[in-house]
Design a protein around this motif. Sequence first.
Motif, PDB file in Angstrom:
ATOM      1  N   SER A 141       0.562  -1.186  -0.076  1.00 56.30           N
ATOM      2  CA  SER A 141      -0.510  -0.042   0.080  1.00 56.30           C
ATOM      3  C   SER A 141       1.269   1.563   0.379  1.00 56.30           C
ATOM      4  O   SER A 141       0.498   2.680  -0.036  1.00 56.30           O
ATOM      5  N   PHE A 142       2.062   1.015  -0.092  1.00 53.20           N
ATOM      6  CA  PHE A 142       3.399   2.646   0.397  1.00 53.20           C
ATOM      7  C   PHE A 142       3.529   2.961  -1.275  1.00 53.20           C
ATOM      8  O   PHE A 142       3.984   1.817  -1.789  1.00 53.20           O
ATOM      9  N   PRO A 143       3.327   3.809  -1.372  1.00 49.40           N
ATOM     10  CA  PRO A 143       4.143   4.459  -2.255  1.00 49.40           C
ATOM     11  C   PRO A 143       5.613   3.589  -2.751  1.00 49.40           C
ATOM     12  O   PRO A 143       5.965   3.756  -1.326  1.00 49.40           O
ATOM     13  N   ASN A 144       6.649   3.714  -3.783  1.00 46.93           N
ATOM     14  CA  ASN A 144       7.363   2.234  -4.224  1.00 46.93           C
ATOM     15  C   ASN A 144       8.027   4.284  -4.970  1.00 46.93           C
ATOM     16  O   ASN A 144       7.614   5.704  -4.522  1.00 46.93           O
ATOM     17  N   ARG A 145       9.629   4.302  -4.359  1.00 48.74           N
ATOM     18  CA  ARG A 145      10.290   4.878  -5.193  1.00 48.74           C
ATOM     19  C   ARG A 145      10.076   5.762  -6.398  1.00 48.74           C
ATOM     20  O   ARG A 145      10.586   6.987  -6.660  1.00 48.74           O
ATOM     21  N   THR A 146       9.197   5.185  -7.822  1.00 49.45           N
ATOM     22  CA  THR A 146       9.175   5.693  -9.171  1.00 49.45           C
ATOM     23  C   THR A 146       7.840   6.857  -8.670  1.00 49.45           C
ATOM     24  O   THR A 146       7.883   7.552  -9.031  1.00 49.45           O
ATOM     25  N   GLN A 147       6.753   6.408  -7.993  1.00 50.20           N
ATOM     26  CA  GLN A 147       6.002   7.449  -7.102  1.00 50.20           C
ATOM     27  C   GLN A 147       6.338   8.682  -6.476  1.00 50.20           C
ATOM     28  O   GLN A 147       6.013   9.421  -6.873  1.00 50.20           O
TER      29      GLN A 147
END
Length: 587
Positions: free
Chosen positions: A163-169
């Motif tokens: 559910s956590f945004p990743n590095r790209t986001q």
Amino acid sequence: MSLLVLLTNTGFESVAGSALFTNTQVPVFLSGAVLMSMVCALCVAKQATLRLSYIINAFIALALLSFHPPYIELLLALATVTHVWLVSKQNNWTMLSISFAAALCFLILYAANGLVALPIHWLVVATLILASSGYFIDEEPADDIEPNAVVNEHALTLSPLASFPNRTQLQAYFYHWREEAPHMGALVIIRLEGFAEVNQHIGRDFGDLLLAQSANRIKELLMLDEVVSLGSSEKLAHLGGLNFAFICSLDNQNHLHEQLIDRILGATLKPFNVANCTIEVKARASFVKCDTDEVSFDSLISHAYLALDSQPNKQIVAYQQHMMVERLEQQARLKELASIDFSSELELYFQPIIRSADENIEFLELLLRWQHPKQGILSANRFIDDIRIAGLAYPLAEFVIERAAELIMALRMEGIKMPLSINVFGSEMLNEEFISFIDQVFNEHKLLPGDLIIECPLEVFLNLDAQGKAMVARLSSQGVKMCVDGLGDSPVWLAKLPNLAVEYVKVAPSLTADFSQQGHIRSLVSGMVEMHNQQNSKVICEGVETQEQLNFANSLNVFAAQGYYFSHPLSSVGMITWLKQWQIEHS
């Protein structure tokens, strides 16, 4: 009581006298039943306290069936009540109901023993019922990581961190935030630590759940308008592994990112209780200012990681420009060390250790120098960590010891008997190969006991196991004298040293560098010196640069002193000439 009267009126006493209740084979049958049911319960039970309770109840029940010691039934009653209390804390109503039924059965059977002479071994029936409660332990909630935690099937099939945004986001929202208007801001990376123990004891799946809960604690502290949103209500991104990041606007508060870091580090200190293991999750943080439009997102992330890695002992690290310079220099040195020629590029310098009693030389310490083609002469502290990283610690130790043995032989040919000391990392000397190499050097160069002194960091001596102490003892038996280097970090550690064959102890320069301004320094160092004098270790005061420091060292009754006051490090090429001149001047 009414139940007992009813049983009595219906002829219970006659049944008690029947073959079923008086058969001598019944205790044997009950013993086997208790043993088998308890083994099954132990296989199912996960918690150590419940397992121990089952074992105690089984032991007491078997003792009652075997030889019926005095008051054994009361002891069994106490064990049963204790088990009921332990089960009441499990939040499992099935187990609790069966345990209460076992306790009630015990009361009825014990009363029947007193009123109608029911054989005492029938009390063990209550223990059998108690053992059956363990078979329902799997009805406990699968999630016992943290109170009020809810784990659904979706969380078990997908990663809890999905559910956590990743590095790209994070990168996309960073550029979007910066394009809206010029901003002052900071990129913060949080690295969680302490999960190796979780993965080892309870598995990676539960480790991920614990990691997600730790991240949720952090996320709750970031619900501020100044923290850049990453979509909907998300503020925290997962960079992978144990690393998380967020972007904080500093337009209104210049130090808001530091305040948030302090709150996050405080929140992560709360321990977790996972599968009977108390897990402490720790965190470290780094930040880098992103107040210019020219710096790319990848550069910011790289700089934040560099800050974390460059100072692993600090909890909060701010990126500084010199860190990148040092990293580039280190990479260049590592590349050069890959093809270094010890004999042509490394040189040994020396510095004398002067006895306080007669001002003569006790021994010479050999100091390593690197004749760097671009940076000039580098002292060992400039590249010693690079030697470790490059895996050259042991080959370098062999080179230095071989060179020291050659110098000892050259001095002996000039009629000068002078011990030499060399510095090692410590870990390389704690193996059989090193011991054999020392023995070979002593034989080939005809070294005498006491000719060679090995100086080793204090941390190595403090962490020696039985095998390490045996290695140190073998070195001493070969004629090598040992010296503890850098004493002074904590006087409490001294209690670990008496069992070692240590000839010399060097007091760190920091304890005498500013003694005139610190009244407690004298008593501290004096206590160290006195303790080692009583252990027949010779204390050497390092870092003596002035006459005042020398007077201070002599007032402490140290054995010897070392420092620039006597001599700066000199090349070993001129060692013989220097020693002859010293003897002339001090004869």
